[in-house]
Design a protein around this motif. Structure first.
Motif: not given
Length: 657
Positions: A495-509, A536-537
Motif C-alpha cells: 500500500l505504501g509503494f506504488e512502484e516496485l519493479r525488479a531491475v538490473d544494476a543499470k535500472g533496466a527492468p 516509488g512511494r
C-alpha cells in the motif's frame, strides 16, 4: 617458531640439534597418522539396514559440504544411487535423508537433538560457555518457555504498532523513490524489528547500536568456515574474529541488562518479562543473543525474497493490496495518532478515491488499528505469499544428532540404532533432512522453481508435503512472531509503494527474476549485482494547498489533478501563495522510466506583502507533512514550472546515487 612445549622437553634429554628435529618431526608424524586414519577409514560394506557410504575420503567432503551444500547433497544422492546415504566430516558420521518415509520418521522421532545438530553442522551462532553453549536441558527448556511467553496474544498486540513504526522509519529513510538492494535493506529492516520484539527497548531505540549489532552478527556469518566448525579449538584468524565479535555482542547485551537492573525502571519488553520472572543473568543474555541471530537471519531472508518476488509479479502485489484495503475497511476505525508529527490529523484512505499524498506514517497508524486476530486469521493472500516464498527461497537443512537415553536392558547398556526410512542410524550420528527434497521436488510441486502463491499443491495431504518453518515435533518456536512481522512489512510495501519493479544494476527492468541460490545456506542471495528493486512511494499528483483566505493562516487542500506540471500552472493564482506536491515522470533511456516527486513553493507575482512574509512559517508546516521529495522548486513565475529544466535538476540530483 616451534611447537610450544616440545622443544624444551626434548632439550632436556637430547642435544639441541636432535631436540629441534624431534620437535618438528614428531608433531608432523602424529598429524600425518591422524589424517591417514581419516582418509583410509574403512568403507567396507555394511549391513543391509546401514546407509550406503559416499565414495571418496572424508577430507574431500568438507569444502563442498560447507560451500556448495545444495549441490553436494544432490550429487550425493546421484553417487549413492539411494534415497539415504552417509558420509563423514573428519571422523563424524553424517546421514542424509530423502523420501516420504524418511521424512515422516525424521519429523516424528523423539531422540533427535536439534540443538546438538545445529551447533555442530552450522556453527553460525555465537558460542559462549554457559550463555549460548553448554546449556543444560533444563535451561534450554526455560528459554523455549520464555519465547512462547513472548508471543502471547497480549504481547503481540502491543508489539504490532511498534513493528509498523520501526518499519515505517526505515522505509522513510530510503527516500520517496529510487533503487535498493532488497537483500540489504530488508535484512536491516527485519533485524531492527527482531531487536524490537526480543531485545531491550532502549537498544531498539538506539539506531547506531542496532547497526553495530548487526555488523557483529554479520561477522559471525562471514567468519564461519569449515575450520571454525570442525576444529573450534584451532586459534586461526577467523576463529579469533568470531570470538571477538561474540564478546562484543555479549558486552552490548550485558551493558543494556546492567543499565536496566541498576536503573530500576521497568519497560514493557521481552527482557523485562525475564527479569520479572527472576531468571538468572546468563539465561537473559543467552536468550537475547541466540534468538536475535536465529530470528533475524531466517526472517530477513524470507522478507528479502518476498519483496523481490512482488517486484516481479505486480498482479500479486495488487492482490495483497486489495486484501489489506479490505482489512482497513472492515477493522480500522479512526486512525490513532502516530508518535511522529507528520501523521497528525491524517487518515489513510485506501483505494483509487484517495486524493492526498499517502504518508507512510498515516498508513502505519491505520494498519495499527487492525486487531491482531484479523492479521492472523483473515489474510489468506498474505499467508499464501509467505508460504510460497518459504517453499522456494528458504535453503534450510534440518540438522539433528541422535542422542538416545541409556538403555540399561540392552547389551552393555548401550542404546540401539534409530531406524529412519528403513535405515539404521547409530547413536551419536548426525542426521540431515534437506527441505529441498520436498519443496523443490517435481513429483510434489509442478515446475517447483516457479513462484506461484496460487498453487493447488499447497493443499496436498501427503505427510509433511510442506515443511516450511519446521514440522512435527520441531516446529519453529518463533513462527507466530515471524509470520506477523512478515505480514506487517508486506502490508506497508503493497500500500505504501506504488512502484516496485525488479531491475538490473543499470535500472533496466529484468526480463526474469533470478533464481534463489540454495548453495547460500544463510540468505539464498542471487549473484551480487544481479537484482535490485526500483521503488516509488504511493502518492497522488499534483496536489495543491493554499490558505483559506487572504486573512487566514489556515492551510487547506485547494485542488488535485493528474495533469502534472502543465495542469498545475493553469491552477495557480497569481495573487496567492501555494504549495504543490507534484509527480514528475521522465525517461533516462528507451527501456526505463522514472517517477520523482517535487515540492513547489509558489509565490504569485501579485501576492500581498504580508502573505509573502509568512511563507517561511507556512513552509515549515507543509514540510513537516510532505517530508519526502527529491527537490524543492521555488516558483515566482509560471515559466519557473516548465518541465524540461526541472527534469534536468532531477537528473543531476539522482545521478549521484
Amino acid at each position: 617458531m616451534y611447537p610450544l612445549g616440545f622443544l624444551p622437553f626434548f632439550c632436556t634429554v637430547v642435544p639441541e640439534w636432535g631436540a629441534v628435529v624431534a620437535a618438528l618431526v614428531i608433531p608432523i608424524l602424529v598429524l600425518s597418522l591422524w589424517l591417514y586414519a581419516i582418509v583410509t577409514r574403512s568403507s567396507s560394506t555394511h549391513a543391509d539396514d546401514r546407509p550406503v557410504r559416499l565414495p571418496g575420503s572424508s577430507l574431500s567432503h568438507i569444502l563442498p559440504f560447507f560451500h556448495r551444500r545444495f549441490d553436494f547433497i544432490n550429487q550425493g544422492f546421484q553417487l549413492a544411487g539411494q534415497a539415504i546415504y552417509q558420509f563423514t566430516l573428519l571422523r563424524t558420521p553424517v546421514i542424509v535423508l530423502s523420501g516420504e518415509a524418511a521424512r515422516r520418521d525424521f519429523f516424528q522421532a523423539k531422540d533427535l537433538d536439534l540443538n546438538a545438530g545445529f551447533k555442530f553442522l552450522s556453527g553460525a551462532i555465537p558460542m559462549m560457555p554457559g550463555v549460548t553453549s553448554n546449556l543444560e536441558a533444563q535451561r534450554i527448556a526455560l528459554i523455549h518457555k520464555r519465547l512462547a511467553s513472548a508471543q502471547t496474544t497480549d504481547r503481540l498486540a502491543r508489539l504490532l504498532p511498534q513493528i509498523l513504526e520501526d518499519s515505517r522509519r526505515a522505509m522513510d529513510s530510503w527516500g520517496f523513490s529510487g533503487t535498493f538492494d532488497p537483500f540489504e535493506r530488508l535484512s536491516e529492516l527485519m533485524f531492527q524489528s527482531t531487536v524490537r520484539c526480543l531485545a531491550f527497548s532502549e537498544l531498539a531505540d538506539d539506531g547506531p547500536a542496532v547497526r553495530r549489532l548487526k555488523e557483529l552478527y554479520d561477522i559471525l556469518d562471514t567468519a564461519t568456515t569449515p575450520a571454525t566448525v570442525l576444529l573450534p579449538w584451532l586459534p586461526g584468524p577467523t576463529a579469533i574474529r568470531r570470538l571477538l565479535a561474540t564478546k562484543r555482542i555479549y558486552d552490548i547485551i550485558r551493558t543494556k541488562l546492567d543499565e536496566r537492573t541498576q536503573g530500576g525502571i521497568a519497560r514493557d519488553d521481552t527482557p523485562q518479562m525475564l527479569i520479572d520472572a527472576g531468571d538468572e543473568r546468563m539465561i537473559i543474555i543467552g536468550f537475547v543473543m541466540g534468538l536475535l541471530v536465529a530470528g533475524a537471519r531466517s526472517t530477513g531472508t524470507t522478507a528479502s525474497w518476498l519483496v523481490t518476488f512482488l517486484s516481479g509479479h505486480p498482479q500479486w502485489k495488487e492482490k495483497a493490496a486489495e486484501e489489506v484495503r479490505r482489512l482497513i475497511g472492515e477493522h480500522a476505525g479512526p486512525a490513532p495518532v502516530s508518535p511522529s508529527s507528520d501523521a497528525r490529523d491524517q487518515r489513510y484512505t485506501p483505494g483509487p478515491s484517495r486524493t492526498a499524498p499517502a504518508s507512510l506514517s498515516a498508513l502505519s497508524a491505520t494498519l495499527s488499528a487492525i486487531p491482531l486476530a484479523a492479521w492472523e486469521a483473515e489474510t489468506p493472500t498474505l499467508d499464501a505469499l509467505i508460504r510460497e516464498t518459504l517453499r522456494v527461497a528458504e535453503p534450510h537443512v534440518a540438522m539433528r544428532q541422535y542422542l538416545p537415553p541409556a538403555a540399561p536392558g540392552e547389551k552393555g547398556g548401550m542404546p540401539g540404532p534409530l531406524h529412519l526410512g528403513g535405515k539404521a542410524v547409530p547413536p551419536g550420528a548426525f542426521v540431515m533432512y534437506p527441505f529441498s527434497d520436498v519443496h523443490l521436488s517435481p513429483e510434489v510441486y509442478k515446475d517447483p522453481w516457479r513462484w506461484d502463491p496460487a498453487r493447488k499443491e499447497m493443499n496436498l495431504k501427503a505427510p509433511y508435503a510442506y515443511v516450511g518453518m519446521g514440522a512435527g515435533s520441531t516446529m519453529c518456536l518463533g513462527k507466530r512472531l515471524a509470520i506477523l512481522e512478515l505480514k506487517l512489512v508486506t502490508a506497508l510495501f503493497v500500500l505504501g509503494f506504488e512502484e516496485l519493479r525488479a531491475v538490473d544494476a543499470k535500472g533496466a527492468p529484468l526480463s526474469a527474476l533470478p533464481r534463489p541460490n540454495w548453495n547460500d545456506i544463510l540468505t539464498c542471495k542471487p549473484p551480487a549485482g544481479s537484482c535490485y528493486v526500483r521503488f516509488g512511494r504511493t502518492a497522488a499528483a499534483p496536489a495543491a494547498t493554499g490558505t483559506a483566505s487572504d486573512r487566514s493562516d489556515k492551510l487547506k487542500l485547494t485542488s488535485t489533478g493528474s495533469g502534472g506540471l502543465t495542469e498545475l500552472r493553469e491552477q495557480l493564482d497569481d495573487g496567492k501563495a501555494s504549495y504543490a506536491y507534484v509527480r514528475v515522470q521522465y525517461s533516462n533511456d528507451k527501456e526505463s522510466t522514472r517517477e520523482k516527486f517535487i515540492l513547489v513553493v509558489w509565490i504569485g507575482p501579485d501576492c500581498k506583502v504580508m502573505r509573502k512574509a509568512k511563507i517561511s512559517v507556512h513552509s515549515a508546516d507543509v514540510k513537516s507533512v510532505l517530508r519526502v521529495y527529491s527537490i524543492e522548486v521555488p516558483a515566482r513565475e509560471k515559466d519557473d514550472l516548465k518541465e524540461e529544466p526541472i527534469v534536468i535538476k532531477l537528473r543531476k540530483v539522482w545521478s549521484t546515487y
